[in-house]
Design a protein around this motif. Structure first.
Motif, PDB file in Angstrom:
ATOM      1  N   THR A 107      37.530   8.933   2.296  1.00  0.00           N
ATOM      2  CA  THR A 107      36.909   7.673   1.705  1.00  0.00           C
ATOM      3  C   THR A 107      36.066   7.763   0.268  1.00  0.00           C
ATOM      4  O   THR A 107      35.552   8.934   0.233  1.00  0.00           O
TER       5      THR A 107
ATOM      6  N   VAL B  94      33.534   6.983  -2.096  1.00  0.00           N
ATOM      7  CA  VAL B  94      32.140   6.168  -2.014  1.00  0.00           C
ATOM      8  C   VAL B  94      31.394   6.473  -3.470  1.00  0.00           C
ATOM      9  O   VAL B  94      31.467   7.518  -3.811  1.00  0.00           O
TER      10      VAL B  94
ATOM     11  N   VAL C  52      27.704   5.978  -5.459  1.00  0.00           N
ATOM     12  CA  VAL C  52      26.132   5.777  -5.266  1.00  0.00           C
ATOM     13  C   VAL C  52      25.379   5.428  -6.365  1.00  0.00           C
ATOM     14  O   VAL C  52      25.850   6.137  -7.403  1.00  0.00           O
TER      15      VAL C  52
ATOM     16  N   VAL D  65      23.658   0.417   2.319  1.00  0.00           N
ATOM     17  CA  VAL D  65      25.132   0.371   2.683  1.00  0.00           C
ATOM     18  C   VAL D  65      25.853  -0.850   2.237  1.00  0.00           C
ATOM     19  O   VAL D  65      25.329  -1.815   3.039  1.00  0.00           O
TER      20      VAL D  65
ATOM     21  N   TRP E 200      35.417  -0.634  -3.769  1.00  0.00           N
ATOM     22  CA  TRP E 200      34.117  -0.441  -4.027  1.00  0.00           C
ATOM     23  C   TRP E 200      33.493  -1.349  -5.272  1.00  0.00           C
ATOM     24  O   TRP E 200      32.495  -1.185  -5.833  1.00  0.00           O
TER      25      TRP E 200
ATOM     26  N   ALA F 200      24.928   2.432  -1.854  1.00  0.00           N
ATOM     27  CA  ALA F 200      26.247   3.083  -1.581  1.00  0.00           C
ATOM     28  C   ALA F 200      27.283   1.960  -1.293  1.00  0.00           C
ATOM     29  O   ALA F 200      27.021   1.029  -0.182  1.00  0.00           O
ATOM     30  N   THR F 201      28.528   2.141  -1.806  1.00  0.00           N
ATOM     31  CA  THR F 201      29.536   1.076  -1.567  1.00  0.00           C
ATOM     32  C   THR F 201      30.780   1.847  -1.556  1.00  0.00           C
ATOM     33  O   THR F 201      30.881   2.996  -2.105  1.00  0.00           O
ATOM     34  N   PHE F 202      31.988   1.225  -1.005  1.00  0.00           N
ATOM     35  CA  PHE F 202      33.127   2.251  -0.797  1.00  0.00           C
ATOM     36  C   PHE F 202      34.445   1.412  -0.749  1.00  0.00           C
ATOM     37  O   PHE F 202      34.357   0.091  -0.896  1.00  0.00           O
TER      38      PHE F 202
ATOM     39  N   SER G 252      30.785   7.825   6.149  1.00  0.00           N
ATOM     40  CA  SER G 252      30.949   8.624   4.902  1.00  0.00           C
ATOM     41  C   SER G 252      29.931   8.003   3.965  1.00  0.00           C
ATOM     42  O   SER G 252      29.313   8.601   3.252  1.00  0.00           O
ATOM     43  N   ALA G 253      29.883   6.540   3.939  1.00  0.00           N
ATOM     44  CA  ALA G 253      29.004   5.884   3.083  1.00  0.00           C
ATOM     45  C   ALA G 253      27.545   6.124   3.543  1.00  0.00           C
ATOM     46  O   ALA G 253      26.711   6.523   2.429  1.00  0.00           O
TER      47      ALA G 253
END
Length: 248
Positions: free
Chosen positions: A64, A66, A68, A77, A86, A104-106, A122-123
């Protein structure tokens, strides 16, 4: 709410975590974040705030991307909608960074519950690696379903879900099923074209207090934050819920 921590703090902490593992900036596995997870530095997207740090996180064979941004002890998140990346939460990410949060986004790595669950883990792990001491989850549509369904597993201190389907990818976010009992706010558009308001209502816990808010719109998910008339109201409600979730 404003936390007096410079945004650079968070990205430097994440970069330091990668550097200490000896691989920051190389694109090779950097650190064992938790059992079955490894991180590697990646190129940050230009859509997110200046200073954003990006990593790829491999969790159980699912990788993934991610990003930050920001700093401080409180992490958020932002989970995108189905097929979202993201950049989908870019405006809200910038706003939350200004408010003093570490965000955090993804990008969803694929379809199906296994990939989706790996992305959420993961995020949250990237936030904690960067220095977040507690984490709240904010998700739209599919992201909202995952946020509620996984809140207990991810030890979330609070959840906000915009237009969440009560079930997605086999995950069940109905309040009658999920073990999570922490702070929760579900927002839904009255005339949502994609997920019926009544379906999102099943995710809320109105019997335990105000956890559901209907917005007089025909918008879905993050589009609720793009409506000129209601954007400020929706933003205020998210801010207020996060402040209460973090004890503010």
């Amino acid at each position: 709410m404003h936390i007096d921590v410079t945004p650079r703090t968070g990205v430097l902490a994440l970069a330091a975590a990668l550097a200490l593992a000896g691989c920051a900036g190389t694109g090779s596995p950097a650190s064992t974040a938790s059992a079955g997870q490894t991180m590697a530095a990646a190129k940050a997207p230009g859509c997110l705030p200046s200073g954003t740090q990006a990593v790829t996180v491999d969790s159980g064979g699912t990788t993934t991307a991610v990003a930050v941004a920001g700093g401080g002890a409180h992490g958020v998140v932002l989970a995108p909608q189905n097929g979202g990346d993201w950049c989908q939460w870019a405006d809200e990410a910038a706003h939350l960074v200004e408010e003093g949060y570490r965000v955090a986004t993804f990008t969803w790595p694929g379809s199906g519950a296994r990939a989706g669950q790996a992305a959420m883990r993961s995020a949250a792990e990237a936030l904690r690696t960067a220095g977040a001491q507690d984490v709240a989850l904010v998700g739209a549509s599919k992201g909202g379903t995952y946020a509620v369904a996984m809140a207990d597993e991810l030890a979330a201190v609070g959840v906000v879900a915009l237009s969440p389907p009560s079930r997605f990818d086999g995950l069940d976010a109905r309040s009658s099923v999920v073990p999570y009992r922490g702070p929760l706010l579900v927002m839904a558009s009255r005339d949502d074209p994609d997920v019926p308001r009544d379906d999102s209502y099943l995710v809320a816990r109105p019997s335990e207090g105000p956890s559901f808010l209907e917005i007089p719109l025909a918008a879905h998910g993050v589009a609720m934050l793009q409506d000129e008339e209601h954007r400020e109201h929706v933003t205020f409600e998210i801010d207020d819920q996060l402040a209460r979730s973090f004890g503010g």
